[in-house]
Design an enzyme around this catalytic site. Structure first.
Site, PDB file in Angstrom:
ATOM      1  N   CYS A 114      21.031  35.679  37.398  1.00 38.85           N
ATOM      2  CA  CYS A 114      21.378  34.245  37.433  1.00 38.85           C
ATOM      3  C   CYS A 114      20.375  33.405  38.229  1.00 38.85           C
ATOM      4  CB  CYS A 114      22.772  34.051  38.014  1.00 38.85           C
ATOM      5  SG  CYS A 114      24.032  34.960  37.116  1.00 38.85           S
ATOM      6  N   HIS A 256      23.750  26.937  40.824  1.00 34.68           N
ATOM      7  CA  HIS A 256      24.102  27.856  39.733  1.00 34.68           C
ATOM      8  C   HIS A 256      25.606  27.756  39.471  1.00 34.68           C
ATOM      9  CE1 HIS A 256      24.928  31.234  37.320  1.00 34.68           C
ATOM     10  NE2 HIS A 256      25.345  32.010  38.297  1.00 34.68           N
ATOM     11  N   ASN A 286      29.834  30.296  33.062  1.00 38.14           N
ATOM     12  CA  ASN A 286      28.656  30.792  33.796  1.00 38.14           C
ATOM     13  C   ASN A 286      27.646  31.290  32.765  1.00 38.14           C
ATOM     14  OD1 ASN A 286      26.782  32.326  35.204  1.00 38.14           O
ATOM     15  ND2 ASN A 286      28.273  33.223  36.604  1.00 38.14           N
TER      16      ASN A 286
HETATM   17  O1  UT7 Z   1      26.608  34.525  38.318  1.00 38.15           O
HETATM   18  C1  UT7 Z   1      26.305  35.502  39.294  1.00 38.15           C
HETATM   19  C2  UT7 Z   1      27.099  35.272  40.487  1.00 38.15           C
HETATM   20  N1  UT7 Z   1      28.504  35.402  40.156  1.00 38.15           N
HETATM   21  C3  UT7 Z   1      29.379  34.900  40.974  1.00 38.15           C
HETATM   22  O2  UT7 Z   1      29.004  34.286  41.937  1.00 38.15           O
HETATM   23  C4  UT7 Z   1      30.853  35.171  40.720  1.00 38.15           C
HETATM   24  C5  UT7 Z   1      31.528  35.355  42.061  1.00 38.15           C
HETATM   25  N2  UT7 Z   1      32.922  35.754  41.983  1.00 38.15           N
HETATM   26  C6  UT7 Z   1      33.912  34.952  41.523  1.00 38.15           C
HETATM   27  O3  UT7 Z   1      33.685  33.883  41.021  1.00 38.15           O
HETATM   28  C7  UT7 Z   1      35.332  35.407  41.727  1.00 38.15           C
HETATM   29  O4  UT7 Z   1      35.360  36.507  42.610  1.00 38.15           O
HETATM   30  C8  UT7 Z   1      36.053  35.800  40.397  1.00 38.15           C
HETATM   31  C9  UT7 Z   1      36.284  34.559  39.548  1.00 38.15           C
HETATM   32  C10 UT7 Z   1      35.204  36.816  39.643  1.00 38.15           C
HETATM   33  C11 UT7 Z   1      37.404  36.420  40.695  1.00 38.15           C
HETATM   34  O5  UT7 Z   1      38.176  35.497  41.468  1.00 38.15           O
HETATM   35  P1  UT7 Z   1      38.878  35.975  42.806  1.00 38.15           P
HETATM   36  O6  UT7 Z   1      39.610  34.821  43.317  1.00 38.15           O
HETATM   37  O7  UT7 Z   1      37.838  36.596  43.683  1.00 38.15           O
HETATM   38  O8  UT7 Z   1      39.881  37.037  42.250  1.00 38.15           O
HETATM   39  P2  UT7 Z   1      40.053  38.578  42.656  1.00 38.15           P
HETATM   40  O9  UT7 Z   1      38.975  39.409  42.098  1.00 38.15           O
HETATM   41  O10 UT7 Z   1      40.340  38.665  44.135  1.00 38.15           O
HETATM   42  O11 UT7 Z   1      41.396  38.909  41.921  1.00 38.15           O
HETATM   43  C12 UT7 Z   1      42.620  38.253  42.282  1.00 38.15           C
HETATM   44  C13 UT7 Z   1      43.685  38.716  41.308  1.00 38.15           C
HETATM   45  C14 UT7 Z   1      43.730  40.240  41.133  1.00 38.15           C
HETATM   46  O12 UT7 Z   1      45.063  40.624  40.981  1.00 38.15           O
HETATM   47  P3  UT7 Z   1      45.895  41.217  42.239  1.00 38.15           P
HETATM   48  O13 UT7 Z   1      45.105  42.412  42.721  1.00 38.15           O
HETATM   49  O14 UT7 Z   1      45.935  40.104  43.256  1.00 38.15           O
HETATM   50  O15 UT7 Z   1      47.206  41.550  41.636  1.00 38.15           O
HETATM   51  C15 UT7 Z   1      42.996  40.433  39.833  1.00 38.15           C
HETATM   52  O16 UT7 Z   1      43.412  41.603  39.165  1.00 38.15           O
HETATM   53  O17 UT7 Z   1      43.413  38.161  40.022  1.00 38.15           O
HETATM   54  C16 UT7 Z   1      43.418  39.213  39.062  1.00 38.15           C
HETATM   55  N3  UT7 Z   1      42.524  38.850  37.979  1.00 38.15           N
HETATM   56  C17 UT7 Z   1      42.923  38.122  36.923  1.00 38.15           C
HETATM   57  N4  UT7 Z   1      44.118  37.602  36.602  1.00 38.15           N
HETATM   58  C18 UT7 Z   1      44.190  36.914  35.456  1.00 38.15           C
HETATM   59  C19 UT7 Z   1      41.201  39.102  37.847  1.00 38.15           C
HETATM   60  N5  UT7 Z   1      40.726  38.571  36.712  1.00 38.15           N
HETATM   61  C20 UT7 Z   1      41.775  37.950  36.122  1.00 38.15           C
HETATM   62  C21 UT7 Z   1      41.927  37.216  34.935  1.00 38.15           C
HETATM   63  N6  UT7 Z   1      43.154  36.717  34.653  1.00 38.15           N
HETATM   64  N7  UT7 Z   1      40.901  36.969  34.106  1.00 38.15           N
END
Ligand code: UT7
Length: 335
Positions: A114, A256, A286
């Site tokens: 990215c 980004h 993204n």
């Molecule tokens: O482009 C290169 C750089 N990329 C980035 O900078 C991306 C950086 N990361 C992010 O933007 C975020 O970490 C994400 C959008 C990928 C994830 O968001 P988050 O707030 O960090 O969520 P998480 O991974 O902590 O997951 C929270 C919950 C989990 O469930 P539990 O364990 O709390 O029950 C996940 O299983 O959300 C769940 N989850 C989803 N739920 C519904 C993860 N993906 C999804 C989904 N729909 N698509």
């Protein structure tokens, strides 16, 4: 003093719009989760048969047009930033250059995920400053839809396809469009946070077939989130210090488009009010290496940026890599 100057900007988005609702039918997710956690409402995915090189060629053509150049123009260098090249070998840039009729251009790909577009801008800028090129075409293009794991709801809802391209020419540091400086960095210790495990020599050297999941893009979202905020903020601050721009003199932050929460956090850490952060992730998702030029074109078309405005670009991606660039806005129309 000579400088690389932005002379044209072009973008291409594949026509197929993929809404959050469409993904909610396919994955265990919801429009509400995607919007509140990422800021994304829709993304574009390439049609069957449409490759990164196809998107890059279209965006490159439009950038040439924006710069007042024709197909076959006198361009010395084509640098294509992508995570999703048409083939592992050869690079995609020479094919794109040929399709644009840029027969005398040096052409190669840059792999910095990215951060790729900012890396490519710096490389092209150096070639212009060194006098090795007078005009360069810098492209960021991606078809992430081809590397997303259909079992992984987290990455599948975030990434979109698209391409953006910029024409850079050798000009003067005091003209609108001039790049004032760059800051690039990397930390390979965290290479596994964003990775396609199989398909390269690390896997092939084992003489084992690629695993089903190993062919796909993986990301440890939470760790990447924290690192993205830290690295983009630190890189931006270092660059502003180096080029002597007080933070309150920056008119627009073009970060980004990884996550709207990341963009807000970076703006806050640098000390730039959120309203000055350009945001188009809601419409395109993204798009990795295409994200910065797409956001720039969006700001330009919306009339958000005006000639002479100070613009700060900052990106973060796999590698890990990060990079920032500072420029004043030129009098151009994005195509
Ligand atoms: O482009 C290169 C750089 N990329 C980035 O900078 C991306 C950086 N990361 C992010 O933007 C975020 O970490 C994400 C959008 C990928 C994830 O968001 P988050 O707030 O960090 O969520 P998480 O991974 O902590 O997951 C929270 C919950 C989990 O469930 P539990 O364990 O709390 O029950 C996940 O299983 O959300 C769940 N989850 C989803 N739920 C519904 C993860 N993906 C999804 C989904 N729909 N698509």
């Amino acid at each position: 003093m000579p400088a690389a100057v932005l002379g044209g900007l072009g973008t291409y988005l594949p026509p197929r719009r993929v809404s959050n609702e469409e993904l909610a039918d396919r994955f265990d997710t919801s429009d509400e989760w995607i919007r509140t956690r990422t800021g994304i409402r829709q993304r574009r995915w390439a049609d069957t048969g449409q490759s990164t090189g196809d998107l890059a060629t279209e965006a490159g053509h439009r950038a040439l047009k924006s710069a007042g150049l024709d197909l076959g123009a006198d361009v010395d260098l084509v640098v294509l930033a992508t995570t999703t090249p048409d083939h592992p070998c050869p690079a995609t840039a020479p094919d794109v250059a040929a399709r644009l009729g840029l027969s005398r251009a040096a052409a190669y790909d840059i792999s910095a995920v990215c951060s790729g577009f900012v890396y490519a801008l710096e490389v092209a800028s150096n070639a212009l400053l060194a006098g090795r090129a007078q005009t360069a075409l810098v492209i960021g293009a991606e078809t992430y839809s081809t590397i997303l794991n259909p079992q992984d709801r987290t990455t599948s809802v975030i990434f979109g396809d698209g391409a953006g391209a910029a024409v850079l020419r050798r000009g003067e540091a005091d003209e609108p469009g001039a790049f004032a400086g760059f800051d690039l960095g990397s930390d390979g210790n965290d290479k596994d946070l964003i990775c396609i495990p199989d398909g390269g020599s690390r896997q092939r050297a084992t003489h084992q077939e690629p695993g089903d999941d190993g062919r796909y893009f993986t990301m440890q979202g939470k760790k990447v989130f924290a690192s993205a905020v830290r690295r983009m903020s630190e890189s931006s601050a270092a660059l502003l210090d180096r080029v002597g721009w007080p933070v309150d003199s920056v008119d627009h932050l073009v970060g980004h488009q990884a996550n709207v929460r990341i963009l807000r956090a970076v703006a806050e850490q640098i000390g730039i009010e959120a309203a000055r952060a350009v945001i188009d992730i809601d419409r395109v998702g993204n798009t990795s290496a295409a994200s910065i030029p797409l956001a720039l074109a969006e700001a330009s078309s919306a009339g958000t940026v005006a000639p002479g405005d100070r613009v700060l670009l900052t990106a973060f991606g796999g590698g890990l890599t990060w990079g920032s660039a500072a420029l004043t806005w030129p009098d151009i129309t994005a195509c």
